[in-house]
Design a protein around this motif. Sequence first.
Motif, short mmCIF file in Angstrom:
data_model
loop_
_atom_site.label_atom_id
_atom_site.label_comp_id
_atom_site.label_asym_id
_atom_site.label_seq_id
_atom_site.Cartn_x
_atom_site.Cartn_y
_atom_site.Cartn_z
N HIS A 260 69.53 10.64 102.48
CA HIS A 260 69.58 9.78 101.28
C HIS A 260 70.99 9.57 100.73
O HIS A 260 71.18 8.75 99.85
CB HIS A 260 68.61 10.28 100.19
CG HIS A 260 69.06 11.50 99.43
ND1 HIS A 260 68.85 12.78 99.86
CD2 HIS A 260 69.71 11.63 98.24
CE1 HIS A 260 69.33 13.64 98.98
NE2 HIS A 260 69.87 12.97 97.97
N HIS A 261 71.99 10.29 101.27
CA HIS A 261 73.38 10.03 100.85
C HIS A 261 74.24 9.39 101.95
O HIS A 261 75.46 9.40 101.87
CB HIS A 261 74.06 11.32 100.37
CG HIS A 261 73.61 11.73 99.00
ND1 HIS A 261 73.97 11.04 97.86
CD2 HIS A 261 72.81 12.74 98.59
CE1 HIS A 261 73.42 11.62 96.80
NE2 HIS A 261 72.70 12.65 97.22
N ARG A 263 75.86 6.21 103.79
CA ARG A 263 76.30 4.91 103.27
C ARG A 263 76.18 3.86 104.37
O ARG A 263 76.39 4.15 105.54
CB ARG A 263 77.75 4.99 102.80
CG ARG A 263 77.97 5.82 101.55
CD ARG A 263 79.47 5.92 101.29
NE ARG A 263 80.09 4.60 101.31
CZ ARG A 263 80.58 4.00 100.21
NH1 ARG A 263 80.55 4.60 99.04
NH2 ARG A 263 81.12 2.80 100.32
N ALA A 286 68.59 5.46 98.57
CA ALA A 286 69.98 5.43 98.10
C ALA A 286 70.14 4.43 96.96
O ALA A 286 70.79 4.71 95.95
CB ALA A 286 70.91 5.09 99.26
N HIS A 321 75.61 0.25 100.15
CA HIS A 321 74.18 -0.05 100.30
C HIS A 321 73.88 -1.19 101.27
O HIS A 321 74.71 -2.09 101.46
CB HIS A 321 73.59 -0.40 98.94
CG HIS A 321 73.65 0.72 97.96
ND1 HIS A 321 73.05 1.94 98.20
CD2 HIS A 321 74.24 0.83 96.75
CE1 HIS A 321 73.27 2.75 97.18
NE2 HIS A 321 74.01 2.10 96.29
#
Length: 350
Positions: A260-261, A263, A286, A321
């Motif tokens: 989830h972190h 990029r 994210a 994102h």
Amino acid sequence: MNSYEGIDNLLNLIIENSAAALEAQRGTLMLVDGEKQELYVKTAWSNNGQTADANLRLKIGEGIPGLVVKERRAMRSTGKSSSLGFSNTHQDEATVLSVPLQLRDHPLGVLTVLREDAERPFTEDDEMLLGSIGSQMAVAIENYRLNLDVERTYLETIMALALAVEAKDPYSAGHSKRVGYYAMKIGEQIGLDEEMLRTLNDAGVLHDIGKIGIKDEILLKPAPLDPDEQKIMQQHSAIGEAIVRPIRSLSKVVALVRHHHERFDGAGYPNGLKGEAIPLGARILAVADTYDAIITDRPYRKRMSIERAKDELRRNAGHQHDPAVVEAFLRFVEGKEERPASAKSQPPAA
Ligand SMILES: [Fe+2]
């Protein structure tokens, strides 16, 4: 008496984290011994490592915990710790908060935290917080007693743990639930199926569970972290993955918690995955995580307006994102703004 070994460590962590969240020096989980009509200590924690209460037994109705079970309601009280039903340590005057653990009116036990400072009594908010952790624990304990699905028990227990971990940081109260909610809404916009929406919700609730493994000095530091501290903090996604991995029913959540972190441009962690190599659900999390963090106060910065949060997401599309996910999220937020207030779908309250 049943053996609880499988979930003992987790129960202990829940007590420890709940006590820390409530700035209490001691925490105790007592269960009802039905045959003897007594309460016994299932697990006890104290900030100095001495579990003075570990052998405590109370009659139903005796001390604050005994009364809580008898009357089946939460209680807050101040007095000598012995009169509250606890052994005396160095401090005499204490303040205590006790909530019942029950399922369908059946009393299972009582969860108690104690502050060795009678000048700072517990508040109604504290009571609500411990109450929600207690109800989640009750479900887990009951499943365990009935020897239900071991996995489900573990799941219920870590859900309680997630609540307790989050509660330690008042700024993040309700954050995980909201991330689950936003992630689901993005999923709806993209047209994902029901199962994936459920996965997104679970992953949102559990995405930061690995913070249980991060020291409080770093986790609660009221300032930006230095590079070494950041490295430690970044371990939370891999720790979270390890906690969720044993639950087969959450097999789809595992990768989302881990990534989830990441990029979109590949500069994230833990693997530096890039673009579509990052699981879609993790790209969704994210965006949901970033948005909720921006619109929430932090110790060292005030929250930003929804407009500015949207700008920030637009600016980061293609960098931090996935642009398609950002677009889907903006569609959801803007759709909500256009509808009349009564039709708005509200995120869960903190
Ligand atoms: Fe995180």
